[in-house]
Design a protein around this motif. Structure first.
Motif, PDB file in Angstrom:
ATOM      1  N   THR A 182      13.467 -19.479 -12.732  1.00 33.98           N
ATOM      2  CA  THR A 182      13.099 -18.926 -14.031  1.00 33.98           C
ATOM      3  C   THR A 182      14.295 -19.024 -14.970  1.00 33.98           C
ATOM      4  N   ALA A 183      14.100 -18.568 -16.207  1.00 31.25           N
ATOM      5  CA  ALA A 183      15.199 -18.580 -17.162  1.00 31.25           C
ATOM      6  C   ALA A 183      16.310 -17.632 -16.742  1.00 31.25           C
ATOM      7  N   GLU A 184      15.965 -16.590 -15.974  1.00 27.26           N
ATOM      8  CA  GLU A 184      16.959 -15.606 -15.524  1.00 27.26           C
ATOM      9  C   GLU A 184      17.758 -16.095 -14.316  1.00 27.26           C
ATOM     10  N   GLY A 185      17.243 -17.105 -13.609  1.00 28.73           N
ATOM     11  CA  GLY A 185      17.951 -17.592 -12.435  1.00 28.73           C
ATOM     12  C   GLY A 185      16.998 -18.046 -11.339  1.00 28.73           C
ATOM     13  N   ARG A 186      17.534 -18.192 -10.154  1.00 25.26           N
ATOM     14  CA  ARG A 186      16.765 -18.692  -9.014  1.00 25.26           C
ATOM     15  C   ARG A 186      16.541 -17.580  -8.011  1.00 25.26           C
ATOM     16  N   SER A 187      15.323 -17.467  -7.508  1.00 26.82           N
ATOM     17  CA  SER A 187      14.997 -16.476  -6.491  1.00 26.82           C
ATOM     18  C   SER A 187      14.075 -17.124  -5.465  1.00 26.82           C
ATOM     19  N   GLY A 188      13.905 -16.455  -4.340  1.00 27.64           N
ATOM     20  CA  GLY A 188      13.024 -17.008  -3.322  1.00 27.64           C
ATOM     21  C   GLY A 188      13.332 -16.471  -1.942  1.00 27.64           C
ATOM     22  N   THR A 189      12.894 -17.222  -0.940  1.00 28.28           N
ATOM     23  CA  THR A 189      13.041 -16.815   0.459  1.00 28.28           C
ATOM     24  C   THR A 189      13.465 -18.000   1.304  1.00 28.28           C
ATOM     25  N   TRP A 190      14.422 -17.765   2.153  1.00 27.85           N
ATOM     26  CA  TRP A 190      14.787 -18.734   3.182  1.00 27.85           C
ATOM     27  C   TRP A 190      14.313 -18.198   4.525  1.00 27.85           C
ATOM     28  N   GLU A 191      13.694 -19.061   5.289  1.00 25.77           N
ATOM     29  CA  GLU A 191      13.181 -18.667   6.605  1.00 25.77           C
ATOM     30  C   GLU A 191      13.932 -19.430   7.695  1.00 25.77           C
ATOM     31  N   PHE A 192      14.428 -18.681   8.653  1.00 27.33           N
ATOM     32  CA  PHE A 192      15.131 -19.268   9.795  1.00 27.33           C
ATOM     33  C   PHE A 192      14.353 -18.944  11.066  1.00 27.33           C
ATOM     34  N   ILE A 193      13.976 -19.964  11.809  1.00 33.13           N
ATOM     35  CA  ILE A 193      13.244 -19.773  13.065  1.00 33.13           C
ATOM     36  C   ILE A 193      14.152 -20.182  14.223  1.00 33.13           C
ATOM     37  N   ASP A 194      14.290 -19.285  15.162  1.00 36.20           N
ATOM     38  CA  ASP A 194      15.130 -19.527  16.331  1.00 36.20           C
ATOM     39  C   ASP A 194      14.232 -19.978  17.478  1.00 36.20           C
ATOM     40  N   TYR A 195      14.466 -21.200  17.954  1.00 34.99           N
ATOM     41  CA  TYR A 195      13.659 -21.753  19.038  1.00 34.99           C
ATOM     42  C   TYR A 195      14.461 -21.771  20.331  1.00 34.99           C
ATOM     43  N   GLU A 196      13.713 -21.800  21.424  1.00 35.29           N
ATOM     44  CA  GLU A 196      14.320 -22.001  22.735  1.00 35.29           C
ATOM     45  C   GLU A 196      13.462 -22.971  23.536  1.00 35.29           C
ATOM     46  N   GLU A 197      14.107 -23.737  24.381  1.00 32.33           N
ATOM     47  CA  GLU A 197      13.384 -24.689  25.234  1.00 32.33           C
ATOM     48  C   GLU A 197      12.907 -23.997  26.499  1.00 32.33           C
ATOM     49  N   VAL A 198      11.627 -24.171  26.797  1.00 27.26           N
ATOM     50  CA  VAL A 198      11.035 -23.570  27.992  1.00 27.26           C
ATOM     51  C   VAL A 198      10.585 -24.700  28.925  1.00 27.26           C
ATOM     52  N   LYS A 199      11.088 -24.662  30.148  1.00 32.67           N
ATOM     53  CA  LYS A 199      10.745 -25.695  31.125  1.00 32.67           C
ATOM     54  C   LYS A 199       9.521 -25.257  31.931  1.00 32.67           C
ATOM     55  N   VAL A 212       6.694 -27.388  50.301  1.00 27.63           N
ATOM     56  CA  VAL A 212       6.265 -27.293  48.913  1.00 27.63           C
ATOM     57  C   VAL A 212       7.445 -27.668  48.019  1.00 27.63           C
ATOM     58  N   PHE A 213       7.185 -28.560  47.074  1.00 27.58           N
ATOM     59  CA  PHE A 213       8.220 -29.024  46.163  1.00 27.58           C
ATOM     60  C   PHE A 213       7.874 -28.618  44.735  1.00 27.58           C
ATOM     61  N   ARG A 214       8.929 -28.232  43.969  1.00 33.16           N
ATOM     62  CA  ARG A 214       8.742 -27.916  42.554  1.00 33.16           C
ATOM     63  C   ARG A 214       9.243 -29.081  41.717  1.00 33.16           C
ATOM     64  N   GLN A 215       8.416 -29.547  40.786  1.00 32.27           N
ATOM     65  CA  GLN A 215       8.763 -30.676  39.940  1.00 32.27           C
ATOM     66  C   GLN A 215       8.631 -30.279  38.475  1.00 32.27           C
ATOM     67  N   LEU A 216       9.593 -30.770  37.660  1.00 37.57           N
ATOM     68  CA  LEU A 216       9.537 -30.512  36.225  1.00 37.57           C
ATOM     69  C   LEU A 216       8.362 -31.262  35.620  1.00 37.57           C
ATOM     70  N   SER A 217       7.487 -30.505  34.962  1.00 37.38           N
ATOM     71  CA  SER A 217       6.297 -31.098  34.363  1.00 37.38           C
ATOM     72  C   SER A 217       6.548 -31.498  32.912  1.00 37.38           C
ATOM     73  N   HIS A 218       7.002 -30.568  32.098  1.00 39.09           N
ATOM     74  CA  HIS A 218       7.270 -30.847  30.701  1.00 39.09           C
ATOM     75  C   HIS A 218       8.106 -29.721  30.108  1.00 39.09           C
TER      76      HIS A 218
END
Length: 262
Positions: A182-199, A212-218
């Motif tokens: 706007t004429a008064e300046g800049r405003s808004g929202t920043w969104e940060f998402i924290d991810y983790e890898e799940v095996k 019995v054997f365990r194998q990584l699927s994805h």
């Protein structure tokens, strides 16, 4: 006996192999000399980086858009270190200098000392400003704020009152942004998402052994937490967290950036 036979063998190398051998030796010597020269420069580089990373010093070029210039109004000692342990000389009055860095009690400047210019630390009581009579108080507030912000950035923690540039240093680039100009300046929202890898794994039984054997699927990338930073005119006004993952408790609040009249 083996050494003698080796020397004899080297002397009877065919011309082509002898040339390759000499080229390889020259390359090895060049590599050794390069490593020696590089190691010789390491102490100076390490010394310079230690100076620039002193946690008790705020370097103004990193935070101000314009250089800060003050007047030295009385003779004062100038020291090589911020703690005043090694005196270099005496600065002369009635000269304007640029403030390079500050602590709570001294300023780092390049100033005239007799016929020479000396770079060092001078006590804050030797300075004056023609535009801000309370500059010393304001600089002290600025110094305390920057130390607090630097600590929060190192801990990767945003705080109300931070600038968006400081938020970027603490959290990196946002995952998503919503900005309103706007004429008064800049405003808004920043969104940060924290991810983790799940095996994910699957289990299978060997038909012969029965084991019995365990194998990584994805591997999937799943959301761990979310932080929304609201800002107005580049200053953080609110912080919302979907989950308190860092165990730090309440949202911190810092003094907004100070604007000086110099």
């Amino acid at each position: 006996m083996n050494r003698a036979s080796g020397a004899s063998h080297a002397e009877t190398l065919p011309p082509g192999r002898e040339k390759c051998y000499l080229v390889a030796m020259k390359r090895r010597l060049v590599l050794i000399l390069t490593l020696l020269l590089a190691s010789a420069t390491l102490p100076a580089q390490a010394k310079r980086s230690l100076l620039d990373s002193d946690p008790d010093v705020v370097y103004l070029a990193e935070h101000l858009d314009q250089p800060l210039k003050l007047w030295i109004v009385k003779s004062a000692p100038i020291f090589s270190d911020k703690d005043g342990q090694r005196r270099l000389g005496t600065v002369l009055p009635d000269q304007q200098v640029e403030i390079q860095a500050i602590t709570g009690r001294a300023y780092r400047v390049s100033a005239q000392t007799g016929g020479n210019k000396t770079v060092g630390w001078v006590g804050s009581g030797a300075f004056a400003s023609k535009k801000d009579p309370d500059f010393e108080k304001h600089l002290a507030q600025f110094y305390e704020r920057q130390l607090e912000v630097a600590k929060l950035i190192a801990e990767k923690r945003p705080a109300i009152g931070m600038t968006m540039d400081e938020v970027s240093k603490a959290l990196g680039e946002p995952t998503k942004t919503t900005v309103r100009q706007t004429a008064e300046g800049r405003s808004g929202t920043w969104e940060f998402i924290d991810y983790e890898e799940v095996k994910h794994y699957t289990y299978s039984r060997d038909p012969y052994s029965g084991n019995v054997f365990r194998q990584l699927s994805h591997i999937t990338r799943e959301e761990k937490g979310r932080t929304n930073i609201e800002f107005e005119n580049e200053i953080v006004t609110a912080i919302e967290k979907s989950e308190n993952n860092d165990g730090t408790g309440r949202v911190r609040i810092v003094v907004p950036p100070l604007f000086f009249r110099w």
